[in-house]
Motif scaffolding. Structure first.
Motif, PDB file in Angstrom:
ATOM      1  N   MET B 103       0.890  -1.305  -0.048  1.00 31.94           N
ATOM      2  CA  MET B 103      -0.022   0.063  -0.099  1.00 31.94           C
ATOM      3  C   MET B 103       1.013   1.198   0.216  1.00 31.94           C
ATOM      4  N   LEU B 106       2.408   1.916  -3.368  1.00 37.64           N
ATOM      5  CA  LEU B 106       1.584   2.333  -4.185  1.00 37.64           C
ATOM      6  C   LEU B 106       1.208   3.992  -4.046  1.00 37.64           C
ATOM      7  N   LEU B 107       1.071   4.161  -2.796  1.00 40.55           N
ATOM      8  CA  LEU B 107       0.942   5.556  -2.377  1.00 40.55           C
ATOM      9  C   LEU B 107       2.141   6.619  -3.027  1.00 40.55           C
ATOM     10  N   LEU B 146      -3.381   3.240 -11.199  1.00 41.48           N
ATOM     11  CA  LEU B 146      -3.666   2.118 -10.460  1.00 41.48           C
ATOM     12  C   LEU B 146      -3.563   2.511  -9.039  1.00 41.48           C
ATOM     13  N   ILE B 150      -6.847   1.513  -6.804  1.00 37.24           N
ATOM     14  CA  ILE B 150      -6.601   0.317  -5.604  1.00 37.24           C
ATOM     15  C   ILE B 150      -6.978   1.022  -4.478  1.00 37.24           C
ATOM     16  N   TRP B 151      -6.600   1.987  -4.067  1.00 34.39           N
ATOM     17  CA  TRP B 151      -6.821   2.668  -2.715  1.00 34.39           C
ATOM     18  C   TRP B 151      -8.336   2.878  -2.386  1.00 34.39           C
ATOM     19  N   ALA B 267     -12.983   9.388   1.046  1.00 34.62           N
ATOM     20  CA  ALA B 267     -12.757   7.776   1.723  1.00 34.62           C
ATOM     21  C   ALA B 267     -11.249   7.711   2.014  1.00 34.62           C
ATOM     22  N   GLY B 268     -10.614   7.835   0.731  1.00 32.58           N
ATOM     23  CA  GLY B 268      -8.976   7.338   0.892  1.00 32.58           C
ATOM     24  C   GLY B 268      -8.155   8.419   1.801  1.00 32.58           C
ATOM     25  N   VAL B 270      -7.081  10.323   0.200  1.00 32.12           N
ATOM     26  CA  VAL B 270      -5.410  10.086  -0.469  1.00 32.12           C
ATOM     27  C   VAL B 270      -6.106  10.108  -1.754  1.00 32.12           C
ATOM     28  N   LYS B 271      -5.700  11.026  -2.687  1.00 30.21           N
ATOM     29  CA  LYS B 271      -6.020  10.883  -4.115  1.00 30.21           C
ATOM     30  C   LYS B 271      -5.411   9.594  -4.784  1.00 30.21           C
ATOM     31  N   GLY B 272      -4.308   9.306  -3.850  1.00 31.88           N
ATOM     32  CA  GLY B 272      -3.522   7.986  -4.386  1.00 31.88           C
ATOM     33  C   GLY B 272      -2.778   8.872  -5.871  1.00 31.88           C
TER      34      GLY B 272
ATOM     35  N   VAL C  28       3.363  -1.428 -12.424  1.00 31.65           N
ATOM     36  CA  VAL C  28       4.130  -0.406 -11.539  1.00 31.65           C
ATOM     37  C   VAL C  28       5.407  -0.633 -11.544  1.00 31.65           C
ATOM     38  N   PHE C 179     -10.658  20.781  -3.583  1.00 30.07           N
ATOM     39  CA  PHE C 179      -9.997  19.423  -3.362  1.00 30.07           C
ATOM     40  C   PHE C 179      -9.382  19.442  -1.874  1.00 30.07           C
ATOM     41  N   LEU C 183     -10.997  16.983   1.553  1.00 25.15           N
ATOM     42  CA  LEU C 183     -10.369  16.368   2.596  1.00 25.15           C
ATOM     43  C   LEU C 183     -10.434  16.955   4.108  1.00 25.15           C
ATOM     44  N   PHE C 228      -0.667  16.706   0.909  1.00 27.87           N
ATOM     45  CA  PHE C 228      -1.057  16.289  -0.210  1.00 27.87           C
ATOM     46  C   PHE C 228      -0.987  17.520  -1.290  1.00 27.87           C
ATOM     47  N   TYR C 290       4.452  12.204   4.692  1.00 25.96           N
ATOM     48  CA  TYR C 290       2.951  11.983   4.396  1.00 25.96           C
ATOM     49  C   TYR C 290       2.721  10.558   4.800  1.00 25.96           C
ATOM     50  N   ILE C 291       3.436   9.634   4.456  1.00 22.67           N
ATOM     51  CA  ILE C 291       2.892   8.218   4.744  1.00 22.67           C
ATOM     52  C   ILE C 291       2.890   7.897   6.097  1.00 22.67           C
ATOM     53  N   ARG C 297      -3.336   4.890  10.389  1.00 23.46           N
ATOM     54  CA  ARG C 297      -4.713   4.617   9.613  1.00 23.46           C
ATOM     55  C   ARG C 297      -4.465   3.211   9.099  1.00 23.46           C
ATOM     56  N   LEU C 298      -3.228   3.371   8.310  1.00 24.58           N
ATOM     57  CA  LEU C 298      -3.001   2.180   7.456  1.00 24.58           C
ATOM     58  C   LEU C 298      -2.901   1.223   8.214  1.00 24.58           C
TER      59      LEU C 298
END
Lengths: 470, 272, 302
Positions: B103, B106-107, B146, B150-151, B267-268, B270-272, C28, C179, C183, C228, C290-291, C297-298
């Motif tokens: 994950m 991907l982010l 993707l 996916i997110w 929801a996410g 995250v735009k991802g 990817v 946007f 958020l 973001f 960011y991550i 949460r992840l």
């Protein structure tokens, strides 16, 4: 089981949407495939810009297709700005796009396009005995190393346009020096602007190739140089060059010229002039025809044309411009492409372009053509301008050199607080570094030396001796 | 109480006004005649002429760009969704090590600046001979959308009740069958949300299209709009008309599905 | 016995899971991770598309040394950071206001929300052309609003380094504030209404309620929106390409545009890749932050 059907019903939306998307996709693919041309004609694709006289070019294309019924020319129009046109065309050629057969090249691109292998060497089709019929400068501009990569279609050089009527009213002669031009412009604008909106001058000062052309004219006419032919060193940080640039910043931009010229290319700058809102205007020869075109111009018959001014104690200089036709190395219709190029650069068409569109021919013979001289008496005067016209540095890395120059010029003329000397030094070092990259190519160094030398000075002398011997 | 409500209404109005005004002005421009567009000072009213629409379609081949955009965005959406559904199902339901890493990476991909992969992607496409082909553009788009797909889908799949799937498996469905018979239909709203967002991304993308599609036959709408050229000045009327055409589908999507878009985007978070 | 079958079913599931991930993995890896590495590889070479005769000599870190002395790159980096911080600041500010508005319940909320989303959905290229036209010195709406019919005051906004930069920021803020708002809205909606009710009973006024309840509780959401937007603003390209081409006087020459120019217009594939790597590293560092932030949460979700 019952539960499951409910689920399906609730979610009909998903398959439906998916199906619609797929249907659209398939349909458009079918349409796309069905439209492939199964014409028997040979098709050549010509990358061009929007001409200033579309009707004139339209006539030429019609004529060509009438003479060559087996060939169809499809035109693709690129951006007006030479830099943006270059970037797009270069990207197309890099991608080996099959939709390029013939393209326009600005006078500075042949070395790059030749060196990168994008433009087809034309030596067999366009041998030296043919080249002899053309002016020397443009031919040299199209040659790189031992090959020629383009056929010159018309030649350009900077000219000064002025309002005959206004100069006469205030008792001025066309200015010979830049300071004089500024002085005249100021006086005229001071009086005229009481009645209507009026500017003193318009030129091309946007950050693009035209800016280099404009600025070179101030620098060279102050005894400065971009590159020193002997040492191959950049000289824009020398005093004459710096002084010329400072003059433009202090006396022209936002003074006699509106500040908007910093975003102007040719079309915007000429618009001001032909609307009667500018006293002086710097442009290429085509502007003459436009200024006197009653459909577009409000100043028909009032425009005068002359050499560009200079700084006292120096000679007037005009930047050599002009456009060439090249053939893509990836063209599948080389023969048809060459037929088209030969047609466009023929004496007949060049004459047509000269008479109808005011584009200066590249074929020597046409400068003795009575019809042309009659219609455009200034062409014989312009001859002297063409003789003194100076090409820009010739190198396959020209886009990089030009970007440094554009950046430097635009920065210092648009930001009055910037330190010209400092910026010039930095730009100059940057250009030296780029030029030295070119010398790192093993088989290149010798050529680049001679080429640069040719380009600054010697070439011009040759051209003069040739022209005067006629 | 009244006053605060008035202020609130005022602010709302200003926000809506500012959001729409510039674009309305542009649409208005597309309905003018040439003389109205180049009037100095500008004229507010347009005469509702469709001249520019006609000329963009006839002279600038507008429909051609539309077709390419539909193909590229449509194909991207389908492929991305297909792959995302498989991957999201794994990430939401199945046992697998390093899910966090997957994950996370991907982010990371979703944050790649285009320039840092543009050169190599261009080189890959060049060596495959895929410059100026639909797949040459669709493939990078799939890669870049993707993470987004996916997110969003992982989030949606996780929220689905597990019982139905278990029931299906007891009925004798294998994993794949459960996925397309139970999970996909149940998550349809989520999939639809992902589809909208992926579609909008692919419809709007400019950078890769600029590099890969140099042949007019394959260029998408954003390229067409960015590179419109004119005779004396920029053909603002035509640009405005083409822009309107490019934007209308998106505006419709927004008005019909704003709830989904909002839920998808937040929801996410995250735009991802 | 039971243990064994369970084990193998887990392995089977893992294999199955991995096989479903293959398509994603292929895309990817080939079109995202490999290109990054390849960019780094290219940045160690001298590759000039206009001079194929020099080949592709390996020059080690030469390009990076050059980058350190490249004043234009430095300037471009500063411009990019300026763009990122200014536009992000306004986006968060407006985003917050918009979020507070659309979080209320009122009639027509759906329509208002849709209207606010319109700028977000518009292709960037379209919004760039639109703002370029608005800023046009002759036909532009901006001049008309400010000066009416007084043509003599009309300004060429995009000709001025400061205003051109401001125009790009405006275009970006206009397009992406909604946007950021979404958020932040997600954060707002997690706040239970009771909190406000209690505060009201305790006599807190609107500002106090905002300061004491709303702001602290939506801080994480704001942070996420902030990061973001930062990362996204870093990638600005379309606006610059269409509106200014980097000018005037390089005032809008952001890194992505500079890199594009170097690689694709000037043909310096090697040196241009160095810029790509620089941009990547900067964004990578930001992404890690960011991550990290959303990591909790992840994990709670997995």
């Amino acid at each position: 089981m019952h539960k499951r059907t409910v689920v399906w019903n609730n979610s009909l939306m998903f398959p439906v949407v998916f199906a619609i998307l797929l249907a659209v996709l398939v349909m458009s693919l079918i349409i796309g495939c069905a439209r492939t041309e199964n014409d028997e004609k040979k098709i050549i694709r010509f990358i061009t810009w929007k001409p200033n006289q579309p009707a004139v070019w339209e006539e030429i294309y019609t004529l060509f297709e009438a003479e060559h019924p087996d060939i169809r020319v499809i035109r693709e129009v690129g951006p007006h700005s030479s830099t943006a046109f270059h970037d797009l065309l270069a990207q197309k050629l890099k991608n080996h796009s099959p939709d390029v057969d013939v393209f326009f090249m600005d006078v500075i691109w042949p070395p790059e396009f030749g060196s990168a292998g994008w433009a087809l060497p034309l030596d067999e089709l366009f041998p030296p005995r043919e080249q002899k019929n053309f002016l020397n400068g443009p031919i040299l501009a199209n040659s790189y190393k031992d090959n020629i990569y383009g056929v010159p279609l018309f030649i350009d050089s900077g000219m000064l346009y002025y309002r005959k009527d206004l100069l006469k009213r205030y008792g001025f002669n066309p200015p010979e020096t830049w300071p004089k031009m500024v002085k005249q412009a100021r006086e005229i604008v001071f009086e005229e602007s009481k009645r209507k909106e009026m500017f003193g001058f318009s030129g091309q000062f946007k950050q693009y190739e035209g800016l280099v052309c404009n600025m070179m004219e101030y620098i060279l006419s102050n005894g400065g140089r971009i590159l020193n032919p002997q040492t191959e060193k950049c000289e824009i940080a020398e005093k004459p060059a710096v002084d010329a640039v400072r003059f433009v910043r202090n006396e022209i931009i936002g003074k006699i010229a509106p500040k908007g010229v910093l975003t102007y290319q040719e079309p915007e700058s000429i618009a001001i002039f032909i609307q009667g809102k500018a006293v002086f205007h710097r442009n290429w020869p085509y502007a003459w025809e436009m200024s006197n075109n009653p459909e577009r111009s409000k100043i028909e018959g009032m425009a005068g044309i002359t050499k560009l001014p200079r700084f006292s104690g120096n000679k007037s200089y005009a930047t050599l411009g002009g456009w060439q036709l090249g053939i893509s190395s990836y063209s599948k219709n080389r023969e048809a492409a060459w037929t088209f190029v030969r047609f466009l650069t023929s004496e007949k068409i060049q004459k047509h372009l000269a008479l109808k569109a005011g584009l200066a021919p590249t074929r020597k013979a046409l400068y003795k053509d009575t019809e042309i001289i009659q219609a455009y008496p200034q062409f014989s005067d312009m001859k002297t301008v063409f003789l003194t016209a100076r090409p820009r540095p010739r190198t396959p890395l020209y886009p990089a050199v030009s970007n440094v120059l554009q950046r430097y010029f635009h920065k210092v003329i648009s930001d009055p607080t910037s330190d010209i000397e400092k910026e010039a030094c930095a730009a100059s070092q940057e250009i030296d570094r780029i030029i030295s990259l070119q010398d790192s190519a093993p088989d290149n160094s010798a050529v680049s030396m001679t080429e640069t030398r040719e380009e600054l000075g010697i070439e011009t002398k040759d051209a003069i001796s040739e022209r005067t011997s006629e | 109480m009244k006053l605060s409500k008035l202020i609130f209404c005022g602010i709302t109005f200003v926000i809506v006004f500012m959001s729409l005004l510039p674009f309305v002005w542009f649409v208005n421009t597309s309905l003018k005649t040439q003389a109205e567009v180049t009037a100095i000072p500008p004229k507010l009213a347009s005469s509702g002429s469709l001249h520019f629409y006609r000329s963009t379609i006839e002279e600038h081949d507008l429909l051609h760009y539309v077709k390419n955009s539909v193909i590229v965005a449509g194909a991207t959406t389908c492929i991305t969704l297909f792959i995302s559904i498989l991957s999201a199902y794994v990430l939401a339901r199945l046992r697998l090590k390093y899910k966090g890493v997957i994950m996370g990476s991907l982010l990371l991909v979703s944050m790649f600046p285009q320039i840092s992969i543009a050169g190599p992607v261009w080189k890959i496409m060049q060596s495959l001979g895929w410059l100026n082909t639909y797949q040459g553009l669709i493939i990078p788009y799939v890669t870049l959308t993707l993470p987004l797909g996916i997110w969003i889908l992982t989030g949606f799949f996780r929220e689905l009740p597990k019982e139905l799937e278990d029931a299906a498996r007891i009925d004798g469905c294998n994993r794949i069958q459960t996925l397309y018979k139970i999970v996909v239909p149940l998550a349809a709203p989520g999939i639809f949300t992902a589809a909208i967002l992926v579609f909008i991304y692919a419809w709007n993308e400019f950078f890769f299209a600029l590099l890969i599609m140099t042949q007019r036959k394959f260029q998408t709408l954003p390229i067409g709009i960015a590179l419109f050229q004119g005779q004396y000045t920029l053909p603002w009327g035509e640009i405005a008309a083409a822009s309107t055409v490019a934007t209308v589908p998106l505006v419709l999507l927004v008005f019909f599905f704003q709830k989904r878009i909002v839920s998808g985007l937040s929801a996410g978070a995250v735009k991802g | 016995m039971v243990m064994k079958t369970k084990c193998s079913s887990i392995t089977k599931e893992r294999i199955f899971a991995a096989s479903l991930l293959i398509p994603c993995f292929v895309f990817v890896c080939i079109f995202a991770f490999y290109p990054i590495l390849y960019s780094f590889f290219l940045s160690l070479h001298r590759i000039i598309l206009g001079l194929p005769s020099i080949g592709q000599p390996f020059i080690g870190l030469e390009n990076y040394r050059e980058l350190l002395h490249d004043r234009i790159a430095l300037r471009s980096l500063i411009t990019t950071f300026a763009f990122v911080s200014v536009s992000t600041f306004f986006e968060i500010l407006f985003g917050l206001i918009i979020a507070l508005v659309i979080n209320r319940h009122f009639r027509g909320r759906g329509l208002v929300r849709a209207a606010i989303l319109v700028p977000w959905a518009i292709p960037t290229v379209v919004s760039a052309q639109m703002w370029r036209f608005i800023c046009n010195d002759n036909y532009g709406f901006l001049n008309y609003i400010l000066f009416g019919a007084d043509i003599s005051k009309y300004r060429a906004w995009l000709a001025d380094p400061f205003f051109a930069f401001a125009a790009i920021v405006t275009a970006d803020v206009w397009k992406t504030s909604s946007f950021a708002a979404l958020l932040i809205l997600a954060g707002l909606q997690t706040i239970p209404d009771e909190l406000y009710e209690t505060a009201k009973i305790d006599g807190a006024n609107a500002w106090q309620r905002f300061r004491r309840i709303t702001l602290p509780l939506i801080k994480p959401a704001i942070l996420i929106a902030l990061l973001f937007r930062t990362i996204d603003a870093f990638r600005v390209f379309d606006l610059v390409f269409v509106m200014t081409q980097g000018g005037p006087a390089d005032s809008t020459n952001v890194l992505q545009f500079y890199g594009y120019k170097k690689i694709f217009a000037e043909g310096f594939m090697g040196y241009g890749s160095t810029i790509s790597v620089l941009v990547f590293i900067t964004v990578f560092v930001l992404s890690l932050v960011y991550i990290r932030l959303i990591r909790t949460r992840l994990f709670t979700e997995t």
